[in-house]
Motif scaffolding. Sequence first.
Motif, mmCIF file in Angstrom:
data_model
loop_
_atom_site.group_PDB
_atom_site.id
_atom_site.type_symbol
_atom_site.label_atom_id
_atom_site.label_comp_id
_atom_site.label_asym_id
_atom_site.label_seq_id
_atom_site.Cartn_x
_atom_site.Cartn_y
_atom_site.Cartn_z
ATOM 1 N N GLY A 150 0.989 -1.107 -0.119
ATOM 2 C CA GLY A 150 -0.054 0.041 -0.014
ATOM 3 C C GLY A 150 0.825 1.255 -0.014
ATOM 4 O O GLY A 150 1.985 1.140 0.118
ATOM 5 N N VAL A 151 0.329 2.353 -0.046
ATOM 6 C CA VAL A 151 0.870 3.714 -0.297
ATOM 7 C C VAL A 151 0.175 4.921 0.476
ATOM 8 O O VAL A 151 -1.251 4.714 0.574
ATOM 9 C CB VAL A 151 1.169 3.982 -1.851
ATOM 10 N N ASN A 152 0.940 5.578 0.900
ATOM 11 C CA ASN A 152 0.343 6.992 1.401
ATOM 12 C C ASN A 152 0.249 7.971 0.394
ATOM 13 O O ASN A 152 1.117 8.342 -0.471
ATOM 14 C CB ASN A 152 1.046 7.447 2.454
ATOM 15 N N ILE A 153 -1.150 8.601 0.289
ATOM 16 C CA ILE A 153 -1.460 9.361 -0.869
ATOM 17 C C ILE A 153 -1.759 10.820 -0.105
ATOM 18 O O ILE A 153 -2.901 10.864 0.779
ATOM 19 C CB ILE A 153 -2.961 8.943 -1.560
ATOM 20 N N PHE A 154 -1.487 11.830 -0.743
ATOM 21 C CA PHE A 154 -1.525 13.175 -0.099
ATOM 22 C C PHE A 154 -2.583 13.765 -0.572
ATOM 23 O O PHE A 154 -2.964 13.919 -2.237
ATOM 24 C CB PHE A 154 -0.292 14.114 -0.507
ATOM 25 N N ARG A 155 -3.618 14.053 0.135
ATOM 26 C CA ARG A 155 -4.978 14.746 -0.266
ATOM 27 C C ARG A 155 -4.955 16.227 -0.217
ATOM 28 O O ARG A 155 -4.902 16.894 1.091
ATOM 29 C CB ARG A 155 -6.177 14.335 0.495
ATOM 30 N N LEU A 191 8.067 -10.264 3.876
ATOM 31 C CA LEU A 191 8.835 -10.951 5.105
ATOM 32 C C LEU A 191 7.933 -10.357 6.055
ATOM 33 O O LEU A 191 7.575 -11.345 7.019
ATOM 34 C CB LEU A 191 10.221 -10.637 4.942
ATOM 35 N N GLU A 192 7.764 -9.214 6.673
ATOM 36 C CA GLU A 192 7.176 -8.758 7.648
ATOM 37 C C GLU A 192 5.673 -9.096 7.693
ATOM 38 O O GLU A 192 5.086 -9.578 8.687
ATOM 39 C CB GLU A 192 7.155 -7.129 7.897
ATOM 40 N N CYS A 193 5.129 -9.187 6.641
ATOM 41 C CA CYS A 193 3.605 -9.695 6.610
ATOM 42 C C CYS A 193 3.502 -10.981 6.961
ATOM 43 O O CYS A 193 2.510 -11.520 7.807
ATOM 44 C CB CYS A 193 3.188 -9.388 5.230
ATOM 45 N N MET A 194 4.319 -11.794 6.593
ATOM 46 C CA MET A 194 4.244 -13.176 6.772
ATOM 47 C C MET A 194 4.641 -13.660 8.092
ATOM 48 O O MET A 194 4.062 -14.557 8.781
ATOM 49 C CB MET A 194 5.083 -14.042 5.618
ATOM 50 N N GLU A 195 5.734 -12.844 8.728
ATOM 51 C CA GLU A 195 6.013 -13.328 10.012
ATOM 52 C C GLU A 195 5.228 -12.712 11.291
ATOM 53 O O GLU A 195 5.061 -13.374 12.081
ATOM 54 C CB GLU A 195 7.514 -12.847 10.011
ATOM 55 N N GLU A 196 4.864 -11.395 11.117
ATOM 56 C CA GLU A 196 4.441 -10.647 12.042
ATOM 57 C C GLU A 196 2.950 -10.429 11.912
ATOM 58 O O GLU A 196 2.342 -9.851 12.922
ATOM 59 C CB GLU A 196 5.193 -9.462 12.604
ATOM 60 N N GLY A 197 2.388 -10.367 10.851
ATOM 61 C CA GLY A 197 1.135 -10.170 10.357
ATOM 62 C C GLY A 197 0.745 -8.658 10.363
ATOM 63 O O GLY A 197 -0.337 -8.060 10.704
ATOM 64 N N THR A 198 1.972 -7.994 10.256
ATOM 65 C CA THR A 198 1.831 -6.176 10.023
ATOM 66 C C THR A 198 2.633 -5.983 8.818
ATOM 67 O O THR A 198 3.520 -6.688 8.364
ATOM 68 C CB THR A 198 2.268 -5.799 11.443
ATOM 69 N N THR A 199 2.419 -4.590 8.224
ATOM 70 C CA THR A 199 3.390 -4.031 7.499
ATOM 71 C C THR A 199 3.742 -2.835 7.617
ATOM 72 O O THR A 199 2.780 -1.952 8.353
ATOM 73 C CB THR A 199 2.642 -4.468 6.017
ATOM 74 N N THR A 200 4.998 -2.465 7.553
ATOM 75 C CA THR A 200 5.176 -0.872 7.873
ATOM 76 C C THR A 200 5.355 0.001 6.419
ATOM 77 O O THR A 200 6.302 -0.465 5.569
ATOM 78 C CB THR A 200 6.416 -0.922 8.631
ATOM 79 N N VAL A 201 4.759 1.004 6.444
ATOM 80 C CA VAL A 201 4.492 1.971 5.057
ATOM 81 C C VAL A 201 4.989 3.492 5.978
ATOM 82 O O VAL A 201 4.451 3.927 6.852
ATOM 83 C CB VAL A 201 3.391 2.035 4.431
ATOM 84 N N ASP A 202 6.046 4.008 5.227
ATOM 85 C CA ASP A 202 6.674 5.201 5.695
ATOM 86 C C ASP A 202 6.646 5.243 7.192
ATOM 87 O O ASP A 202 6.011 6.260 7.668
ATOM 88 C CB ASP A 202 5.500 6.406 5.094
#
Length: 348
Positions: free
Chosen positions: A111-116, A151-162
């Motif tokens: 996913g991605v952060n979009i500026f509004r 990797l993070e998604c599969m191991e920890e069930g989280t994902t880090t974006v920005d």
Amino acid sequence: MHPEPAIPTLAEPAHAAPDDGRAEPGALRAGIGELVEVTTRVRAAVESVVSGRPSLAWLTVAVLLAEGHLLVEDVPGVGKTTLAKALARSIDCQVGRIQFTPDLLPSDLTGVNIFRAQTHEFEFRPGPVFNNIVIGDEINRASPKTQSALLECMEEGTTTVDGTSHRLPHPFLVVATQNPVEMEGTYPLPEAQRDRFMARLTVGYPDNAAEMLMLDRQEASSPLAHLAPVTTGATMLRLAELVRHVHASPAVKQYVLDVVGATRTHPSLRLGGSPRASLQLLKVAKASAAMAGREHVLPDDVQQLAVHVVAHRLILTTEARLAGITTQDIVAQVVERTPVPAASPGWR
């Protein structure tokens, strides 16, 4: 190609004493009965699409119950993606699909952060990993950088974006398909990525009868188009919690450690099985035992699953690779040579 393991036979559930944090016998016994009923329906739904290979459906459902991830590897056209889609459609939950290509970016997954401009704020737009079942088509056609985004998604069930961590839905299962690394345009999966997959299976070619059945079923339309859900994601999550209470005796746990530990000293291997391999082998053995109607794990469960859980994590020496030895051969050899613990009431 290593032969498929035999399907465990349905056994009478044992009467287990509530020790070591195990669930009450009556509740566990009733839960196992429901688990057998539900997983039988799911396997039947998958087998209605991928016919003639019941071991594939058994292992796929066992990995889901063990809260792991599955790597499906084989040549194109044998039903890898069909297997993953059949599982997803048989369970009423959110499903995402990613077609891995060389130009795919990590943000295309997470996913991605979009500026509004209207609000002068960033808005997070989640990627396809924010689903209960994520189907990754031809995962090794993407670059290692994009592969590593999982990797993070599969191991920890989280994902880090920005810098912001986002929790993924639960249950969360990645079913990734992979072409053989010798094929054009593929990248080998990094060792850390392979280690995150609980099990690997090869679909293989169907026999003549199964392929004829496939031709008959798909002559007018695809069976996938008519496949309806037979259970829900919430039910599978509850059954996965039940699987954790299936009993594994100290003798069986030691057997798991002996099998995985033997790969670490094998002369044909540069890299043996990790502690994660031991943990995941035990988890999926518990799931398989529950699917067979038992409240306890047997050494047979470990033997039937060892090749699928351990082999893809190993790295051969150059000499072994040139000699045509495979990691599947080595795990099968290790299982054959490792002493099986004697039967005892402690298993139960």
